[in-house]
Enzyme design. Structure first.
Site, PDB file in Angstrom:
ATOM      1  N   ALA A  63       0.829  -1.215   0.000  1.00  0.00           N
ATOM      2  CA  ALA A  63       0.000   0.000   0.000  1.00  0.00           C
ATOM      3  C   ALA A  63       0.863   1.264   0.000  1.00  0.00           C
ATOM      4  O   ALA A  63       2.089   1.224   0.032  1.00  0.00           O
ATOM      5  CB  ALA A  63      -0.927  -0.022   1.201  1.00  0.00           C
ATOM      6  N   HIS A  64       0.174   2.402  -0.006  1.00  0.00           N
ATOM      7  CA  HIS A  64       0.849   3.698  -0.105  1.00  0.00           C
ATOM      8  C   HIS A  64       1.756   3.983   1.098  1.00  0.00           C
ATOM      9  O   HIS A  64       1.445   3.662   2.240  1.00  0.00           O
ATOM     10  CB  HIS A  64      -0.179   4.827  -0.248  1.00  0.00           C
ATOM     11  CG  HIS A  64      -1.157   4.918   0.880  1.00  0.00           C
ATOM     12  ND1 HIS A  64      -0.904   5.615   2.036  1.00  0.00           N
ATOM     13  CD2 HIS A  64      -2.393   4.388   1.028  1.00  0.00           C
ATOM     14  CE1 HIS A  64      -1.938   5.527   2.842  1.00  0.00           C
ATOM     15  NE2 HIS A  64      -2.855   4.777   2.256  1.00  0.00           N
ATOM     16  N   ASN A  65       2.919   4.561   0.793  1.00  0.00           N
ATOM     17  CA  ASN A  65       3.890   5.012   1.792  1.00  0.00           C
ATOM     18  C   ASN A  65       4.524   3.887   2.601  1.00  0.00           C
ATOM     19  O   ASN A  65       5.147   4.128   3.639  1.00  0.00           O
ATOM     20  CB  ASN A  65       3.269   6.047   2.734  1.00  0.00           C
ATOM     21  CG  ASN A  65       2.926   7.340   2.042  1.00  0.00           C
ATOM     22  OD1 ASN A  65       1.786   7.515   1.585  1.00  0.00           O
ATOM     23  ND2 ASN A  65       3.890   8.232   1.923  1.00  0.00           N
TER      24      ASN A  65
END
Length: 354
Positions: A239-241
């Site tokens: 997922a993001h980051n």
């Protein structure tokens, strides 16, 4: 060196091993102990396994120091499996590509391609893309605007790489993978889920290998980062980051939620699920189907499994106790009834009924 003229001596020199047997023996191929073909070399990590191979047509065995055999030529080496893996490349060199750009591919006029780049039919290379020397972009791959790809990287068919992704040298990305799609970011307004623009990117460092049908989301802001030497199996979701540290590995169906950090040399076994803002320390191991709740921290070099994940020593005791839970509950209820009867009898002794 032609593979049909490789001798035991040649291999011993290549891996720095010591020969016990016929150094002039010609080896025709490489195999494992489950398929001991004639004229081939294999490996064992346990010297006791050599006896099982002495009556097979196998020609040579990579074995730990101190191993002995009365019938087979051995090459003694500190880590036979590592030596075997290196020799696989010798007997089966990696595929090479044409180094040409197909006239059926689309390459933007503003793209900059290095020397010896292969672009296969129906691949798409977008505006201002930069591709390093010797990289291969296979059929139907899609590379969006402002992507940077390093040298000697292989992007297999049907890979999709969104804009502004940065990919290092010697990276392998297998078919069907998507890199840089939007992170799963929304804010509930009380009436609806409002999309949070995902304005970051994905950075993949050198020597990473990404399996087929992997999804790596771009960061909300900043970068989702896959560090040097990371290996991701098929069907992994990042997922993001998220940040994954150097040389960590994730097996199939691992899912890592937003802003979680994985340290160096960590191992995530199959179907591990990691919620958002978790931290996994360097060298930690998460067993298959381990589940980490939000903000959980796993110390370095520790083994956790279970859902929710617990230390190995704790979880294995819990698992060992599970088959006896029904009987234990039955015993506890019986003991509770006995205690109740004893309490009533004691009350009657102290205060006889009127």
């Amino acid at each position: 060196m032609a593979t049909n003229t490789i001798t035991v001596k040649d291999i011993a020199v290549l891996i720095g091993g010591t020969i016990a047997g016929d150094e002039s023996l010609i080896l025709e191929g490489i195999t494992n102990i489950d398929a001991p073909f004639e004229g081939h070399v294999t490996f064992v990590t346990d010297a006791e396994k050599i006896g099982e191979l002495e009556h097979t047509p196998i020609a040579c065995i990579l074995a730990p120091p101190g191993s002995q055999s009365s019938k087979k030529t051995l090459i003694l080496t500190a880590n036979p499996k590592i030596a075997w893996a290196k020799l696989l490349v010798l007997f089966h060199p990696p595929r090479t590509y044409s180094g040409k750009i197909s006239d059926k591919a689309f390459v933007s006029a503003s793209a900059c391609l290095g020397q010896g780049v292969t672009v296969e039919p129906f691949a798409f290379v977008g505006e201002r893309v930069k591709v390093g020397n010797g990289t291969t972009i296979r059929a139907n791959a899609y590379i969006d605007a402002d992507v940077t790809v390093g040298e000697n990287t292989v992007i297999h068919p049907n890979v999709t790489i969104y804009d502004r992704t940065v990919i290092g040298n010697r990276v392998i990305i297998h078919a069907g993978t998507v890199i840089g799609s939007d992170g799963f970011g929304y804010v509930f307004t009380g009436k609806e889920n409002l999309k949070v623009p995902q304005i970051g990117n994905v950075v993949i460092e050198d020597d990473v290998e990404i399996g087929s049908n992997v999804s790596i989301d771009r960061a909300t802001m900043g970068s989702t980062t896959i560090r040097k030497g990371v290996k991701l199996d098929n069907l992994v979701q990042i997922a993001h980051n998220v940040e994954i540290g150097e040389h960590s590995v994730a097996s199939s169906q691992v899912g890592i939620s937003g802003s979680s950090k994985i340290g160096k040399n960590a191992i995530l076994a199959g179907q591990v699920g990691i919620a958002d803002h978790c931290e996994v320390g360097d060298g930690a191991i998460l067993g298959a189907q381990a589940g980490l709740p939000t903000k959980k921290k796993i110390p370095a070099k520790q083994i956790y499994f279970g859902s929710p994940a617990r230390p190995y020593d704790v979880e294995r005791k819990l698992l060992a106790a599970q088959p006896f839970l029904a009987e234990t509950i039955k015993q506890v209820r019986e003991l509770a009834r006995k205690i109740e009867r004893l309490e009533k009898a004691l009350e009657n002794l102290i205060q006889p009924p009127r």
